[in-house]
Design a protein around this motif. Structure first.
Motif, PDB file in Angstrom:
ATOM      1  N   PRO A   1     -11.677   9.837  12.372  1.00 27.71           N
ATOM      2  CA  PRO A   1     -10.569  10.539  12.559  1.00 27.71           C
ATOM      3  C   PRO A   1     -11.044  12.109  12.294  1.00 27.71           C
TER       4      PRO A   1
ATOM      5  N   LYS B   1      -1.395   4.421  16.846  1.00 28.73           N
ATOM      6  CA  LYS B   1      -0.732   5.597  17.003  1.00 28.73           C
ATOM      7  C   LYS B   1       0.658   5.431  16.354  1.00 28.73           C
TER       8      LYS B   1
ATOM      9  N   VAL C   1       0.827   5.483  12.609  1.00 25.98           N
ATOM     10  CA  VAL C   1       0.530   7.176  12.155  1.00 25.98           C
ATOM     11  C   VAL C   1       1.642   7.985  12.496  1.00 25.98           C
TER      12      VAL C   1
ATOM     13  N   GLY D   1       0.013   7.153   8.213  1.00 24.29           N
ATOM     14  CA  GLY D   1      -1.084   7.573   8.235  1.00 24.29           C
ATOM     15  C   GLY D   1      -2.113   8.024   7.036  1.00 24.29           C
TER      16      GLY D   1
ATOM     17  N   ASN E   1      -4.153  11.068   9.236  1.00 25.24           N
ATOM     18  CA  ASN E   1      -4.199  10.833  10.531  1.00 25.24           C
ATOM     19  C   ASN E   1      -5.277   9.673  10.929  1.00 25.24           C
TER      20      ASN E   1
ATOM     21  N   TYR F   1      -9.486   6.132  13.504  1.00 31.78           N
ATOM     22  CA  TYR F   1      -8.376   6.597  14.403  1.00 31.78           C
ATOM     23  C   TYR F   1      -8.942   6.514  16.079  1.00 31.78           C
TER      24      TYR F   1
END
Ligand code: FAD
Ligand code: FES
Lengths: 647, 253
Positions: free
Chosen positions: A281, A348, A351, A356, A362, A407
């Motif tokens: 990330p 996604k 998060v 997250g 993130n 991520y």
């Protein structure tokens, strides 16, 4: 651009798929194609833009055949094209493992994996030549992994049920590229290929309806120069950098493909992009690119987030019961090994819902503690040591001690310039190879298939189909005095002058970041009508701000990296809009294109084959104008339509 | 963190270069060395100055494009405890607040300067052109499994083939020699059965090309191996020298 004012042109595209049963199409076509006599080949000039796997293999092969090849690329050496970064491997239907693989199975998996949005005949040919690729690369000295007995090793990749992936440690792309690069250098030495390093193509020259040359800028001196030829081949890679943050190299760009589009080639399925679930990330605003952590990590790592949203305790303090292994819970049979798009979308969702992890909250955890407990640290080190080192060097964290943070990130673009079975675009004489074409991957690419496609196009398809074009086309001789050359050069000069003249206050990077953010937010992992309409408003705004306030320092007659970047970002600002437009138009979910309006009750992608079983090939209609839509309808005769399920 | 930077600036090939001083605030510990330079460049741009030109592309340690000498060390990675990495993989957490950092280009006769921190490494391509390949044209290959390759050999070949052609070895060598680079290619191909036919001609031709391109000779200093981000071993140079001697005995020229 107006979504309600699209002029649809049905049945205008001839994909030139040969007659006959699928197994025989390519063989028959090879026989039917016209040949250029060996002694005549040196009378033809061919321009190849790009020296990645697709471009280098094409240029070298055509040089060997005796054509005069001119090969252009933006790096200082052909060895540095971004193909070099591919880690995992390359597929081929060799069936060395005797595990039931075959050309048909590779074909079948690729069509199905592409969620039925690719052309069957192309995919079949790809599977056919996959075996020649391995032979060719081994002969070149590509040091593929070997078993103790000296035979080639294979592994299973990206959830495939057979072991068909060939690899060279974690550097398969590098080794394949060096094979092609060396073949290219051999031809440079022989004088059949002329290399133009640090030279960027900025426009395509079309004369009497045919692609006849390119306008380039020498990136060291700033000198503008045009080159003419009998045919032009683009192998300039994908447009993932439109998103600003991606796993692409900093210089990857859409300029060549976009210029071709503006000169009459069609841009197909621009909204089909692949998001890779396992990347590191971003660490902050300074982030300039994202690094991929090989997918193979999901074989041993378990993915989780804290069950409680907003829980910021370190991983070690979160008890087993407080951990949410969301993939394992939701997809009991595939668990952490669900396909890329499914893994990405679920990351996604958690998060976005506030689960997250990491300082910026993130990412999600990819945890190896179970595997280390079960297999021991040494086994894990043996399998993933390099990746763990890389992770540590980037993040400063030790994945043997604490879970990795991952991520999704933009990784690959399935869309690209529309080409027919011969890899020829809508502009006669313009051929497009590798990631730059809309390719054989439909709406989603399977792991280890992009390398396969790039080299298949370059070594085994274009040498035939380009010859066929040259052999049956009566080309007038042209020279640099042609009006089309002057017009293209003026267009390029004009754009550069305009970029230099804005003299605003913001750096190019600022605008790149802005358009990237809009694309990521609205044309990313999940898309919907409202968001896409926002993107269609926002991107033209950013574009207007760019042309009003960008600052390109230095001189255009000099090495000027800001100017190079400015030209690329100007193109992303146009292409980005088309991506959003295409995504809005395609009101179905398929592969990497997930429209929230089109999902099953369980939240999985729902295709609409009745309405969308076609390729969207967009035709430029003037800046800011609604492009025309050419539809190439797709028929599935050999792989029955079915819905993917990973429950 | 705050940094003081001393950076080499040079307009072009023919101009005289010089160091310029810059101060940069608010550098994140988590940014990479090149992201730190991005930050400086963004500041310079918005101030109306010309940003610093430097080569880079993949930013993941594999393309070999990035090429900076940092505090006198190619790729700047003599910072324990991290292993050698390319400068794009070097992160600012290994520097300290208030530090002064000197940044220069690769310096070697065979790598002429182009601008600021960018040099021309075409000479490496020319060495490869002289014979760094197996002469097999597309279509001429035998079935891949026809010739087994002992795993041990395939592994050594891969160790050598891992070279990214960045040129740090040349930049670090007091003689600006390209022996490590050249020997890596000689070893990669020379150890595989596919590379045997041309093995001795290859070494003679590539070494000649290396000399002609203006690279210096090797005096066994080992500086090249120390800065190599891909662990290319000095053993390969010994192997190449061995092949050169054999080639001479065989009368290959
Ligand atoms: C991190 C990463 C890992 C990957 N791993 C795998 C994997 O394991 N297996 C797999 O199958 N695929 C993988 N892929 C995908 C695959 O590597 C690429 O799709 C493929 O290599 C693209 O090859 P290409 O030749 O089309 O383009 P590239 O290799 O990107 O080459 C593009 C060429 O075009 C030139 N160029 C571009 N624009 C211009 C211009 N305007 N003027 C002049 N020259 C220009 C460049 O200089 C370059 O030479 C990975 C991709 C990434 C980013
Ligand atoms: S930028 Fe590619 S190795 Fe550093």
């Amino acid at each position: 651009m107006d979504i309600n004012a699209i002029k649809v042109i049905e049945d205008s595209l001839d994909a030139k798929i040969p007659e006959g049963v699928i197994q025989e199409k390519w063989d028959k076509h090879r026989f039917n194609m016209k040949l250029v006599n060996p002694s005549n080949r040196r009378k033809f000039e061919v321009i190849v833009v790009g020296a990645g796997l697709a471009g280098a293999s094409a240029a070298a092969s055509m040089g060997e055949m005796g054509y005069n090849v001119h090969c252009f690329f933006y790096q200082d050496s052909a060895r540095r094209a971004h193909s070099v970064a591919a880690q995992g491997g390359i597929n081929a239907a060799k069936n060395y493992r005797n595990d039931g693989d075959s050309i048909f199975r590779l074909f079948y998996d690729t069509v199905k994996g592409g969620d039925y949005r690719s052309r069957e005949a192309n995919v079949y040919r790809l599977a056919q030549v996959s075996n020649n690729i391995i032979d060719q690369c081994v002969a070149q000295g590509v040091p593929f992994a070997r078993e103790y007995g000296g035979m080639l090793d294979n592994r299973s990749f990206g959830g495939a049920q057979v072991s068909r992936t060939f690899y060279a440690r974690g550097q398969t792309g590098q080794q394949l590229l060096l094979g092609a690069y060396q073949a290219l250098q051999r031809q440079a030495h022989a004088g059949t290929v002329k290399l133009y390093s640090r030279t960027e193509m900025l426009d395509l020259i079309v004369i009497d309806g045919r692609a006849r040359g390119i306008v380039t800028r020498d990136m060291v001196t700033g000198e503008m120069k045009s080159y003419l030829a009998d045919a032009v081949v683009l192998a300039t890679g994908g447009y993932g950098n439109a998103y600003f943050l991606s796993t692409n190299a900093i210089g990857c760009n859409a300029t060549a493909a976009w210029r071709a589009y503006k000169r009459g080639a069609y841009f197909a399925n621009p909204c089909f992009v692949q998001i890779h679930p396992t990347c590191i990330p971003p660490a902050g605003e300074h982030q300039s690119k994202l690094t991929l952590m090989s997918e193979s990590l999901r074989n041993d790592g378990r993915i989780w987030v804290p069950r409680q949203a907003g829980d910021t305790r370190p991983a070690a303090q979160i008890s087993e019961a407080e951990r949410f292994y969301y993939l394992e819970e939701k997809y009991p049979s595939f668990g952490n090994l669900v396909p890329r798009d499914v893994a990405s979308r679920n990351a996604k969702t958690v998060v976005d819902d506030g689960h997250g992890v990491g300082e910026l909250q993130n990412g999600v955890y990819l945890d190896f503690s179970d595997a280390i407990g079960r297999l021991g640290k040494d086994v894990i080190k043996d399998r993933y040591g390099n990746l763990f080192d890389m992770y540590t060097s980037i993040t400063g964290e030790d994945p043997y001690e604490a879970p990795m943070r991952i991520y999704p990130a933009i990784h690959y673009t399935m869309g690209g310039v529309w080409v027919d079975y011969n890899l020829e675009s809508a502009i006669p004489g313009l051929f497009v190879l590798g990631e730059a074409n809309f390719s054989d991957h439909g709406a989603n690419r399977l792991g280890a298939s992009a390398l396969m496609q790039g080299v298949a196009d370059g070594y085994f398809v274009i040498p035939y189909t380009l010859g066929n074009y040259l052999a049956q086309t009566q080309l007038d001789s042209v020279d640099l005095g042609n009006a089309a050359v002057a017009e293209a050069e003026a267009a390029v000069n004009d754009k550069i002058d305009k970029l230099m003249a804005v003299n605003g206050k913001r750096s190019v990077t600022h605008f790149h970041r802005e358009v990237g953010r809009a694309l990521w937010d609205y044309v990313g992992m999940a898309r919907n009508d409202e968001g896409l309409r926002k993107a269609l408003e926002r991107i033209p705004e950013i574009r207007a701000e760019f042309w009003d306030d960008v600052r390109v320092p230095g001189s255009a007659k000099d090495l000027n990296q800001s100017l190079e970047m400015a030209g690329r970002v100007a193109d992303f600002l146009e292409l980005g809009e088309l991506m959003a437009f295409d995504a809005l138009h395609r009101n179905e979910s398929c592969g990497g294109h997930f429209r929230e309006e089109s999902q099953t009750e369980e939240g999985e992608a729902l295709r609409n084959d009745e309405k969308f079983s076609f390729v969207s090939a967009w035709e430029y209609n003037g800046d800011g104008q609604t492009p025309n839509l050419h539809k190439e309808s797709l028929a599935f005769e050999y792989v029955a339509l079915s819905r993917r399920s990973y429950k | 963190m705050k940094l003081h930077l001393k950076i080499w600036r040079q307009e072009n090939k023919n101009s005289q270069g010089r160091f310029e001083n810059y101060t940069l605030d608010d550098v994140s510990q988590d940014s990479s060395f090149l992201e730190m330079l991005d930050l400086l460049n963004e500041e310079l741009t918005e101030k109306g100055d010309e940003p610093i030109a430097f080569d880079h592309d993949c930013r993941e340690g594999i393309c070999g494009m990035c090429s900076l000498v940092i505090n006198g060390v190619a790729h700047g990675q003599n910072r324990e405890p991290i292993k050698q990495v390319t400068v794009c993989q070097l992160h600012m957490r290994h520097f300290h607040d208030g530090e002064t950092i000197t940044i220069e280009p690769w310096r070697a006769q065979a790598f002429p300067a182009l601008k600021d921190l960018i040099v021309d490494r075409t000479a490496f391509d020319i060495i490869i052109q002289a014979g760094g390949y197996v002469s097999v044209s597309t279509g001429g290959a035998a079935e891949a499994s026809a010739i087994p390759v002992p795993k041990k050999d395939a592994d050594v070949s891969m160790d050598a083939a891992a070279c990214i052609g960045c040129g740090a070895c040349v930049a670090a060598c007091p003689n600006a020699s390209a022996m490590l680079f050249t020997s890596a290619k000689i070893t990669h191909l020379g150890i595989l059965p596919q590379g045997q036919t041309e093995r001795y001609q290859r070494v003679v031709d590539m070494v000649n090309a290396m000399d002609t391109a203006g690279f210096g000779g090797c005096t066994n200093m080992g500086e090249c191996e120390a800065v190599c981000p891909k662990d290319i071993s000095l053993d390969f140079i010994a192997r190449m020298n061995g092949d050169l001697i054999k080639a001479a005995l065989m009368g290959v020229s």
